[in-house]
Scaffold this active site. Structure first.
Site, PDB file in Angstrom:
ATOM      1  N   VAL A  88      91.730  40.893  31.257  1.00 34.93           N
ATOM      2  CA  VAL A  88      91.293  42.222  31.685  1.00 34.93           C
ATOM      3  C   VAL A  88      90.343  42.799  30.646  1.00 34.93           C
ATOM      4  CG1 VAL A  88      92.079  44.582  32.166  1.00 34.93           C
ATOM      5  CG2 VAL A  88      93.438  42.627  32.940  1.00 34.93           C
ATOM      6  N   CYS A  89      89.241  43.374  31.128  1.00 33.91           N
ATOM      7  CA  CYS A  89      88.247  43.973  30.250  1.00 33.91           C
ATOM      8  C   CYS A  89      88.088  45.449  30.602  1.00 33.91           C
ATOM      9  CB  CYS A  89      86.913  43.240  30.403  1.00 33.91           C
ATOM     10  SG  CYS A  89      85.615  43.919  29.355  1.00 33.91           S
TER      11      CYS A  89
END
Length: 156
Positions: A88-89
């Site tokens: 996840v960014c």
């Protein structure tokens, strides 16, 4: 430092067990390791993810809460802010301080006030409102932009 992190994570786990939050569940991957959490996120209503169940692993560093955890989906998910390998960014998971690339304000990045709950709620928000200006998955961002154009033209 890790004993401090361990105590804080134990408290957050206890709080989540006592007061569950709509939209996700969380627990330990292995009872012997407070630094690895298993999270299940329920796809938010009125999104492409509605009704889905998405599993992720949240890994906390020994200096938590001074540094952010990493979050990686173990369920397959196609999203502009999720790398193809599931990582996840989002801004709050980026190290504290100034962004070396100048994309984010320091206030948008990690701060020690975040909890497991605030992190997962941010991920749920990300599912509802992708940031396609700074995509981790360029193909998903292109598709999201096309999807938005289709929705807009159908509604208009």
């Amino acid at each position: 430092m890790s004993s401090q992190a361990s105590l804080l994570l134990q408290k957050q786990l206890k709080d989540l067990c006592k007061n569950p939050v709509d939209g996700f569940s969380a627990g330990l991957v292995d009872e012997a390791n407070i630094f690895e959490w298993s999270v299940t996120i329920i796809g938010p209503p009125d999104t492409l993810y509605e009704g889905g169940f998405f599993n992720a692993i949240m890994s906390f560093p020994s200096n938590y809460p001074n540094s952010p955890p990493s979050v990686k989906f173990t369920s397959e998910i196609w999203h502009p802010n999720v790398y193809p390998d599931g990582r996840v960014c989002i801004s709050i998971l980026h190290p504290p301080g100034e962004d070396p690339n100048g994309y984010e304000l320091a206030s948008e990045r990690w701060t020690p006030v975040h909890t497991v709950e605030s992190i997962v709620l941010s991920i749920i928000s990300m599912l509802s409102s992708p940031n396609d200006e700074s995509p981790a998955n360029v193909e998903a961002a292109k598709n999201a932009a096309q999807y938005q154009l289709t929705i807009t033209s159908v509604v208009a």
